[in-house]
Motif scaffolding. Structure first.
Motif, PDB file in Angstrom:
ATOM      1  N   ASN A 144       0.826  -1.212   0.000  1.00  0.00           N
ATOM      2  CA  ASN A 144       0.000   0.000   0.000  1.00  0.00           C
ATOM      3  C   ASN A 144       0.856   1.256   0.000  1.00  0.00           C
ATOM      4  N   ALA A 147       2.017   1.747  -3.535  1.00  0.00           N
ATOM      5  CA  ALA A 147       0.924   2.230  -4.394  1.00  0.00           C
ATOM      6  C   ALA A 147       0.684   3.719  -4.170  1.00  0.00           C
ATOM      7  N   TYR A 148       0.757   4.132  -2.915  1.00  0.00           N
ATOM      8  CA  TYR A 148       0.548   5.543  -2.541  1.00  0.00           C
ATOM      9  C   TYR A 148       1.534   6.443  -3.289  1.00  0.00           C
TER      10      TYR A 148
ATOM     11  N   GLN B  17      -7.095   2.447   5.105  1.00  0.00           N
ATOM     12  CA  GLN B  17      -7.040   3.343   3.947  1.00  0.00           C
ATOM     13  C   GLN B  17      -8.335   4.127   3.785  1.00  0.00           C
ATOM     14  N   ASN B 144      -5.163  -1.208  -2.665  1.00  0.00           N
ATOM     15  CA  ASN B 144      -4.024  -0.607  -3.364  1.00  0.00           C
ATOM     16  C   ASN B 144      -4.475   0.524  -4.289  1.00  0.00           C
ATOM     17  N   ALA B 147      -5.045   3.511  -2.089  1.00  0.00           N
ATOM     18  CA  ALA B 147      -3.769   4.090  -1.641  1.00  0.00           C
ATOM     19  C   ALA B 147      -3.133   4.915  -2.759  1.00  0.00           C
ATOM     20  N   TYR B 148      -3.221   4.408  -3.972  1.00  0.00           N
ATOM     21  CA  TYR B 148      -2.658   5.092  -5.150  1.00  0.00           C
ATOM     22  C   TYR B 148      -3.250   6.497  -5.293  1.00  0.00           C
ATOM     23  N   LEU B 150      -4.998   8.112  -2.991  1.00  0.00           N
ATOM     24  CA  LEU B 150      -4.799   8.858  -1.754  1.00  0.00           C
ATOM     25  C   LEU B 150      -3.464   9.608  -1.809  1.00  0.00           C
ATOM     26  N   GLY B 151      -2.448   8.964  -2.375  1.00  0.00           N
ATOM     27  CA  GLY B 151      -1.153   9.625  -2.546  1.00  0.00           C
ATOM     28  C   GLY B 151      -1.257  10.878  -3.399  1.00  0.00           C
ATOM     29  N   GLN B 152      -2.236  10.891  -4.312  1.00  0.00           N
ATOM     30  CA  GLN B 152      -2.452  12.081  -5.158  1.00  0.00           C
ATOM     31  C   GLN B 152      -3.274  13.130  -4.420  1.00  0.00           C
ATOM     32  N   VAL B 154      -3.545  13.729  -1.328  1.00  0.00           N
ATOM     33  CA  VAL B 154      -2.843  14.383  -0.218  1.00  0.00           C
ATOM     34  C   VAL B 154      -2.059  15.611  -0.712  1.00  0.00           C
ATOM     35  N   LEU B 155      -1.797  15.657  -2.014  1.00  0.00           N
ATOM     36  CA  LEU B 155      -1.094  16.805  -2.597  1.00  0.00           C
ATOM     37  C   LEU B 155      -1.951  18.068  -2.581  1.00  0.00           C
TER      38      LEU B 155
END
Lengths: 158, 158
Positions: A144, A147-148, B17, B144, B147-148, B150-152, B154-155
């Motif tokens: 995870n 992937a993040y 997540q 996953n 999470a992918y 979420l990483g975006q 958070v920007l």
């Protein structure tokens, strides 16, 4: 049989994400990796170093031996903008490949039941109460994590 | 017992997540969600709709019933810039909450062994050869996916 199936499910997800990230690092030029994923955010090369560091730390965490590249620790402990000693992108890519290949070798050697043993960040005493804190769970959470950051790195593509 | 442990490991990662994403959607203002995660990339509100749509589709995929909000399908089938009929952000947030609460209820009702039954995108015949294509595996891959993005998302934080 079911344990084996479960290990396969978790490792398949891991290898899928590692492969996608590796393909992306191959596609991106070093110039692209020098860019920030969004204004004032981490650069691609920093995230490459960060992911390599996190994966390298899995070696001691899973009792597979020492980490290969202690010089990566700044990519865990410092934010991008505070780094004074960076590692060049080609070297980071080489580390990334070696670390993941080493992990893959150890993963393949591990017996199914060993995946359900505790990892090194949980005490034997706590593990009795929290048996989900096993080696396989480390792989789930690191997948995870990958992937993040992959979702961020993909923003560097043209 | 061990099967129960697997299911717990996978669902713990899912709920972690979902909770992080929900906290982030609560933190971000609607103005922030109107921004792109990086120049010329998806807006936050589009990713919220996209994640809601993907989770809504898990209901039929896992044989839990029909999807709640078919109007979300454009967030699966069209890119952000091609959307002609968007749904407002507050409504998308409400959908997000209801969909995940519905999934949580169904997850909790499911017996451990049922997690290892096939999902609805694999035929009974193929499932014999590929028993890893079960309901629990859908949760692994959707975690996953979350999470992918979420990483975006958070920007978008200040």
């Amino acid at each position: 049989m079911t344990n084996q199936l479960f290990v396969k499910m978790v490792l398949d997800a891991w290898f899928t994400q590692v492969k996608e990230a590796t393909n992306l690092f191959d596609q991106l030029s070093n110039d692209q990796l020098q860019q920030e994923v969004s204004p004032d955010r981490n650069r691609g090369t920093y995230l490459l170093g960060h992911l390599a560091a996190v994966h390298d730390r899995m070696l001691p965490l899973l009792n597979f031996g020492e980490q290969l590249y202690p010089e990566l620790m700044d990519y865990l402990n410092l934010p991008d903008k505070s780094m004074t000693k960076t590692i060049n992108t080609d070297t980071l890519k080489e580390y990334w490949m070696n670390i993941n290949a080493t992990l893959a070798g150890r993963f393949n050697d591990l017996q199914v039941d060993e995946w359900f043993q505790r990892h090194n960040a949980v005490s034997a005493e706590n593990f009795l109460k929290e048996p989900h804190r096993n080696k396989l769970n480390v792989v789930i959470s690191r997948t995870n994590h990958l992937a993040y950051h992959l979702g961020q790195l993909v923003l560097l593509k043209k």
